[in-house]
Design an enzyme around this catalytic site. Structure first.
Site, mmCIF file in Angstrom:
data_model
loop_
_atom_site.group_PDB
_atom_site.id
_atom_site.type_symbol
_atom_site.label_atom_id
_atom_site.label_comp_id
_atom_site.label_asym_id
_atom_site.label_seq_id
_atom_site.Cartn_x
_atom_site.Cartn_y
_atom_site.Cartn_z
ATOM 1 N N GLN A 154 -6.464 -1.287 3.285
ATOM 2 C CA GLN A 154 -5.748 -0.924 4.504
ATOM 3 C C GLN A 154 -6.358 0.300 5.163
ATOM 4 O O GLN A 154 -6.669 1.283 4.487
ATOM 5 C CB GLN A 154 -4.275 -0.635 4.202
ATOM 6 N N GLY A 203 7.219 -2.271 -2.571
ATOM 7 C CA GLY A 203 6.757 -0.889 -2.440
ATOM 8 C C GLY A 203 7.369 -0.002 -3.502
ATOM 9 O O GLY A 203 6.964 -0.004 -4.658
ATOM 10 N N ASP A 253 13.325 -2.672 0.089
ATOM 11 C CA ASP A 253 14.518 -2.791 -0.764
ATOM 12 C C ASP A 253 14.495 -3.959 -1.736
ATOM 13 O O ASP A 253 15.557 -4.465 -2.115
ATOM 14 C CB ASP A 253 15.784 -2.883 0.091
ATOM 15 N N CYS A 284 3.244 3.531 8.770
ATOM 16 C CA CYS A 284 3.416 4.796 8.050
ATOM 17 C C CYS A 284 4.241 5.768 8.889
ATOM 18 O O CYS A 284 3.889 6.068 10.032
ATOM 19 C CB CYS A 284 2.059 5.416 7.717
ATOM 20 N N PRO A 295 0.845 -1.199 0.000
ATOM 21 C CA PRO A 295 0.000 0.000 0.000
ATOM 22 C C PRO A 295 0.879 1.246 0.000
ATOM 23 O O PRO A 295 1.779 1.386 0.824
ATOM 24 C CB PRO A 295 -0.783 -0.124 1.313
ATOM 25 N N MET A 296 0.639 2.157 -0.947
ATOM 26 C CA MET A 296 1.397 3.403 -1.027
ATOM 27 C C MET A 296 0.458 4.551 -1.338
ATOM 28 O O MET A 296 -0.237 4.542 -2.375
ATOM 29 C CB MET A 296 2.483 3.307 -2.109
#
Length: 330
Positions: free
Chosen positions: A73, A228, A206, A104, A19-20
Site C-alpha cells: 500500500q 485490522g 469491528d 488513514c 495494512p496497519m
C-alpha cells in the site's frame, strides 16, 4: 462466502489482513500467512519516500517468499508521485497487488493532503487513481472510509469513480475520518457501496469474532473482509474465521503455551529483521496485545515494557505461566 478474484489471483477464503502502520511489517505478515491468512496488506509506504529512495522506505518494500501473495500500500497527494511509486514497486517485483490509501485518519498524514484527506477532493483522487492505473498492470485496489465527516459521506461517489478508472476492488472502513475509531462501523453504508459498483467490495471495521463476520457479510453483501485491530496480537483470528466459514463452528482460543510460542516466534522474527535493540522494543506492544484480556495482563504489560532482552521475555512468560522455553518451538 464465494472465492474472490483479483487479476490472476483467486482467494478461496477472502479474509485479509489490513495494512496497519507499525503492525503489519514482515514479521507479522509471515506469522499471519503461516496461520492461514490468504493475503496480507503491508503497512503503508510513502510515495515521496520512494521518490527520494529513503532508506527506511526501501526496507519497507522488501518482502519474503513465505508471505506471498502480498499487497503493498502507498499513500500520495499528487498523481505524478503516485504513478512513479506504482511503477517502481511493480518493477521491484516484491508485491502481487498494489493498494492506495485514502483512509488513514492520522493528523500527520491528512495535514499533508494524503490518506483520508483525499475523500474531500474527489477530483484529485480521481487523477491519482487514473495515473496509477496507467502506471501499473498489477491488480490495483483502494482503501477508503465512508467520507470525511457525517456531512460529507461520499464513499459511493468515490467507489464509482474508482471503478470507472479501472480499480479492481475497493475496501471500505465503516467510519468517517472524523470518527477515527470511535463508535461502530456502519455496515449499512458499506452495503450502499456494494450495490453501487460491480467490482469486489471488501468490508473493514469491528470484525473480531465469527458473529461479527456473519453480521458484516449479511449486512453488506461484501466479497471479502479485512481484519485490522482484531488481528493485533491475534493471528489466530484467521484460522478461526476461516474455520467458521467452512463449518459454522468456533475454534477454541489459543492456549497459554501457544501464545508463548508465537510471542517468542514473533520476537525472533523482529530481531532477525531489525536487530535486537529495535526488535525488543517493537515487541513490547505486540506482547501486550498477545496477552490482552488474560488474567494478570496489566502486570504482564508492565513487565514487557521493561524487558530489554529475549531472555527477559522468556523469564516473564516462565514466571507468569510456568512454561519452559523448550515448549516454544514444539
Amino acid at each position: 462466502m464465494n472465492p474472490m478474484k483479483l487479476g490472476s489471483l483467486t482467494f478461496a477464503d477472502p479474509v485479509f489482513l489490513a495494512p496497519m502502520a507499525g503492525v503489519t511489517d514482515t514479521a507479522y505478515r509471515v506469522i499471519a500467512h503461516d496461520m492461514g491468512c490468504p493475503l496480507a496488506f503491508a503497512e503503508m509506504v510513502s510515495s515521496q519516500g520512494i521518490h527520494y529512495r529513503n532508506e527506511h522506505t526501501m526496507k519497507m518494500l522488501r518482502t519474503e517468499p513465505g508471505e506471498r501473495p502480498i499487497a503493498m500500500q502507498i499513500f500520495a497527494k499528487s498523481a505524478e508521485m503516485a504513478a512513479e511509486a506504482a511503477a517502481y514497486i511493480e518493477e521491484l517485483g516484491t508485491t502481487d497487488i498494489l493498494d492506495f490509501n485514502m483512509g488513514c485518519p492520522a493528523p500527520k498524514v491528512v495535514k499533508n493532503g494524503e490518506g483520508a484527506a483525499l475523500m474531500r477532493e474527489p477530483k484529485k483522487a480521481e487523477a491519482i487513481l487514473r495515473a496509477m492505473r496507467r502506471a501499473t498492470k498489477l491488480p490495483f485496489t483502494v482503501k477508503m472510509r465512508l467520507g470525511w465527516d457525517e456531512d460529507s459521506r461520499n464513499a459511493v461517489l468515490i467507489a464509482r469513480m474508482a471503478e470507472a478508472v479501472g480499480v479492481d476492488a475497493v475496501t471500505v472502513h465503516g467510519r468517517t475520518r472524523e470518527q477515527f475509531y470511535s463508535g461502530s462501523a456502519d455496515y449499512a453504508a458499506i452495503a450502499e457501496v456494494k450495490r453501487a459498483v460491480r467490482i469486489p467490495v471488501i468490508v473493514s471495521g469491528d470484525i473480531r469474532r465469527p458473529a461479527d463476520l456473519e453480521r458484516a457479510l449479511e449486512t453488506t453483501g461484501a466479497d471479502a473482509v479485512m481484519i485490522g485491530r482484531g488481528a493485533q496480537g491475534n493471528p489466530w483470528i484467521f484460522p478461526q474465521l476461516i474455520h467458521w466459514l467452512h463449518t459454522g463452528e468456533e475454534l477454541p482460543p489459543p492456549t497459554r503455551a501457544e501464545r508463548a510460542r508465537v510471542i517468542l516466534w514473533h520476537l525472533d522474527l523482529l530481531i532477525g529483521y531489525k536487530g535486537e535493540y529495535i526488535g525488543i522494543r517493537e515487541m513490547r506492544k505486540h506482547a501486550a496485545w498477545y496477552t490482552r484480556g488474560l488474567v494478570g495482563s496489566a502486570g504482564l504489560r508492565e513487565q514487557f515494557n521493561r524487558a530489554a532482552s529475549r531472555e527477559e521475555f522468556v523469564q516473564i512468560l516462565r514466571d507468569a505461566w510456568g512454561i519452559i522455553e523448550r515448549n516454544y518451538n514444539e
